[in-house]
Design a protein around this motif. Structure first.
Motif, mmCIF file in Angstrom:
data_model
loop_
_atom_site.group_PDB
_atom_site.id
_atom_site.type_symbol
_atom_site.label_atom_id
_atom_site.label_comp_id
_atom_site.label_asym_id
_atom_site.label_seq_id
_atom_site.Cartn_x
_atom_site.Cartn_y
_atom_site.Cartn_z
ATOM 1 N N VAL A 126 34.682 62.664 55.335
ATOM 2 C CA VAL A 126 33.759 61.518 55.405
ATOM 3 C C VAL A 126 32.860 61.528 56.644
ATOM 4 C CG1 VAL A 126 35.212 60.029 53.973
ATOM 5 C CG2 VAL A 126 35.538 60.049 56.467
ATOM 6 N N CYS A 127 33.131 62.386 57.612
ATOM 7 C CA CYS A 127 32.276 62.394 58.805
ATOM 8 C C CYS A 127 30.940 63.082 58.468
ATOM 9 C CB CYS A 127 32.965 63.079 59.987
ATOM 10 S SG CYS A 127 33.066 64.874 59.871
ATOM 11 N N CYS A 141 31.345 66.847 57.647
ATOM 12 C CA CYS A 141 31.948 67.119 56.330
ATOM 13 C C CYS A 141 30.937 66.843 55.219
ATOM 14 C CB CYS A 141 33.194 66.250 56.135
ATOM 15 S SG CYS A 141 34.645 66.867 57.025
ATOM 16 N N CYS A 150 34.236 69.318 61.600
ATOM 17 C CA CYS A 150 34.754 67.973 61.331
ATOM 18 C C CYS A 150 35.195 67.259 62.616
ATOM 19 C CB CYS A 150 35.939 68.068 60.361
ATOM 20 S SG CYS A 150 36.740 66.481 60.043
ATOM 21 N N ASP A 151 34.920 65.941 62.641
ATOM 22 C CA ASP A 151 35.300 65.119 63.801
ATOM 23 C C ASP A 151 36.792 64.800 63.839
ATOM 24 O OD1 ASP A 151 32.885 64.844 65.146
ATOM 25 O OD2 ASP A 151 32.227 63.179 63.865
HETATM 26 ZN ZN ZN Z 1 35.092 65.409 58.804
#
Ligand code: ZN
Ligand code: ZN
Length: 329
Positions: free
Chosen positions: A93-94, A97, A105-106
């Motif tokens: 969802v970041c 992504c 990704c975070d």
């Molecule tokens: Zn992510």
């Protein structure tokens, strides 16, 4: 189950007896057959990875068979052979992504770093981040595909369509990349530790056009360079070796500081970039390419409980190819 555990930085792994973990939703329980030993594992042991969560079982080049599946696992069945890479999870969802850059990704999980990995008889993995592995290859020879292969592939793609490629540091990743380059009709110039005749002969044997010490200039202008050695001083050296418009790709997760260098070395639209982690797409692309290119890995097997010896051999540059822990005795 037997597991080799990193309990504190800069100390040897401890052999421990652990309960076999149980798979949760979306997870599979894997009986580990083989697990590759990667340079990243040395950086983990040396305390150079700030994202690490100790204690942890290292190992992110895992080949095994699925022993049990948790709820909501749709893509794999018990008994199938499976491969587990470094990227253990991405949030989905970041902004990275959503942009197809799950490698950045975070909120990621990294196998054998933030979650337990494959230096053990069993491991749990998120099945959505695992790979189905092709038949016709042994567990031992497939293990290095999962990081040396994938990261090497991602690094090579960052080099674009360069014809003449310098590779600095000829270990597990390089010994795969040189085979891909030969398949793609590119020429590899292999730079090893100075005086390491064994590594130079290994590189030429695998198809490198030239091999020499990293203290010697390239014999001709290169179109790109890939640095697998974690040595910052090689960045200005590689910039000197590449032609105008060329890229220097830093493929390691950690590197010593890059020394100051004159702007002239960067001038001429040369680039310096890093490679971080992998995406699942890298994995599926590489696994398909490796089969087309008939990649064969050279592995040096160690028993699970000899993981510290395998790490020492890697640190001292005593390996030709990749060290792999074998759980089959
Ligand atoms: Zn992510
Ligand atoms: Zn790795």
């Amino acid at each position: 189950m037997r597991a080799m555990v990193l309990n504190s930085e800069r100390s040897p792994l401890d052999s421990e007896s652990r309960a076999v973990p149980r798979p949760g939703p979306g997870q599979v329980l894997i009986k580990v057959n083989a697990c590759g030993v990667c340079r990243t594992d040395l950086h983990l042991v040396d305390g150079e990875l700030p994202q690490a969560r100790l204690p942890v079982i290292p190992g992110h080049e895992i080949i095994g068979h699925i022993e049990d599946v948790g709820p909501d696992v749709a893509d794999f069945r018990t008994g199938e052979r499976i491969g587990v890479p470094w990227l253990g999870h991405a949030c989905g969802v970041c902004k990275y992504c959503l942009a197809g850059q799950e490698n950045l990704c975070d909120a990621p999980q990294f196998t054998g770093c933030t979650i337990d990995g494959g230096y053990a008889e069993y491991v749990i993995a998120d099945s959505r981040f695992c790979f189905r592995m092709p038949p016709g290859y042994s567990d031992l020879e497939l293990a290095p595909w999962l990081c040396a292969g994938l990261i090497g592939y991602r690094a090579l793609r960052k080099a674009g369509d360069a014809k003449r490629i310098g590779i600095y540091g000829f270990g597990a990743a390089a010994h795969i990349v040189v085979q891909v380059c030969r398949f793609e009709q590119r020429d590899v110039f292999a730079f090893t530790r100075p005086e390491d005749g064994q590594a130079q002969a290994f590189a030429v044997g695998l198809g490198a056009a030239w091999a020499g010490g990293s203290d010697t200039p390239a014999p001709c202008e290169l179109d790109a360079a890939i640095l697998f050695a974690p040595v910052g001083a090689l960045v200005p050296k590689a910039l000197r070796d590449v032609a105008k418009g060329g890229t220097v790709v830093c493929a390691g997760i950690h590197m010593s500081d890059i020394p100051q260098f004159p702007y002239d070395l960067l001038w001429g639209e040369r680039h310096v970039c890093s490679v971080a982690n992998l995406t699942r797409r890298d994995g599926t692309e590489f696994i398909a390419l490796a089969q087309r290119a008939a990649i064969r890995t050279t592995v040096v097997p160690y028993p699970l409980t000899a993981a510290n010896e395998a790490l020492a051999a890697l640190r001292e540059g005593r390996l030709s190819g990749a060290a792999v822990l074998s759980m089959q005795g």
